[in-house]
Scaffold this motif. Structure first.
Motif: not given
Length: 262
Positions: A37-43, A45-46, A77-83, A86-90
């Motif tokens: 749940p903590r990571n879900i909330r963090a996601y 927020t990001q 898993a493919e090596g992308f960081n969260l930033t 976020q671009r890829l999912l936008d």
């Protein structure tokens, strides 16, 4: 046995405005996806996850959130960081095309020959009785052959089998050929890493430090797309020149002496 809507738990009832999509509390979403749940909330927020639908003070998540979390897990898993994720999912038109093209490029092999599946008999027919179980195992460890559950073999790079068959036809036994293939594999890994290290140091790190600017995704994707054929041409050109020189060194003097005797 059918279940009436009234008998279903409230958090699992279909949402009236989303057809048959189920609703999950954050705890249920955590159980479904393995994300805390903590990571879900963090996601959230990001801005990696859209907000839940809130009713009666409780947030409800749906299939979209489950799929999104699985996508995030795959990209990490493919090596992308969260930033970058976020671009890829936008989904906005201004941001997504270049990033998605880059993702496609790093996921698809360049100009690759499709894998070929062969029967064991075909494999032995091409290589003859030189193909011992020990050599098959070495080929599997090298990645040149994959053993399938049904007894057949998959050749990820069929040209390797063709090369091995031609060498054996020319009188070069398969056993001494295998160490050569292993050497080529190791050296190619070193060369590929060297090209990629240069790209990361000179291009990718600056792009990353700039926060993955949307306007540059197309440029980055094009650079990666050209890196593969350009590196391949460079390696082939250097090898062709190198093997020509090696042949001259190895046989030049002997051939000259034979010519004098003739």
């Amino acid at each position: 046995m059918s279940t009436t809507l009234a008998a279903m738990p409230a958090a699992r009832r279909p949402r009236a405005d989303h057809g048959s999509e189920e609703e999950l509390t954050i705890e249920q979403l955590s159980e479904r996806t393995g994300l805390t749940p903590r990571n879900i909330r963090a996601y959230r927020t990001q801005r990696l996850l859209p907000p839940p639908v809130v009713r009666g003070g409780t947030g409800y998540y749906g299939r979209e959130h489950v799929e999104r979390i699985e996508r995030i897990r795959q990209l990490r898993a493919e090596g992308f960081n969260l930033t970058a994720i976020q671009r890829l999912l936008d989904d906005t038109p201004a941001s997504g095309d270049g990033a998605r093209e880059f993702q496609r490029l790093v996921s698809v092999a360049y100009d690759a020959e499709p894998p070929r599946t062969v029967e064991a008999a075909e494999l032995f027919a091409q290589l003859g009785d030189q193909l011992t179980p020990a050599l098959v195992q070495r080929a599997i460890e090298l990645g040149a052959v994959r053993a399938l559950p049904d007894g057949r073999f998959e050749l990820p790079t069929p040209a390797l089998l063709d090369a091995a068959a031609e060498l054996t036809d020319r009188g070069i036994p398969l056993e001494p050929v295998m160490p050569v293939f292993e050497l080529v594999q190791r050296e190619c890994e070193t060369i590929a890493d060297a090209f990629l290290d240069t790209f990361v140091e000179r291009v990718w790190q600056h792009f990353q430090e700039a926060g993955y600017p949307r306007a540059r995704w197309d440029e980055i994707a094009e650079t990666v797309e050209r890196l593969r054929p350009t590196a391949s041409k460079a390696v082939l050109a250097i090898f062709q020149s190198t093997i020509d020189e090696a042949i001259e060194r190895r046989f030049g003097d002997e051939l000259a002496q034979l010519a004098e005797r003739a």
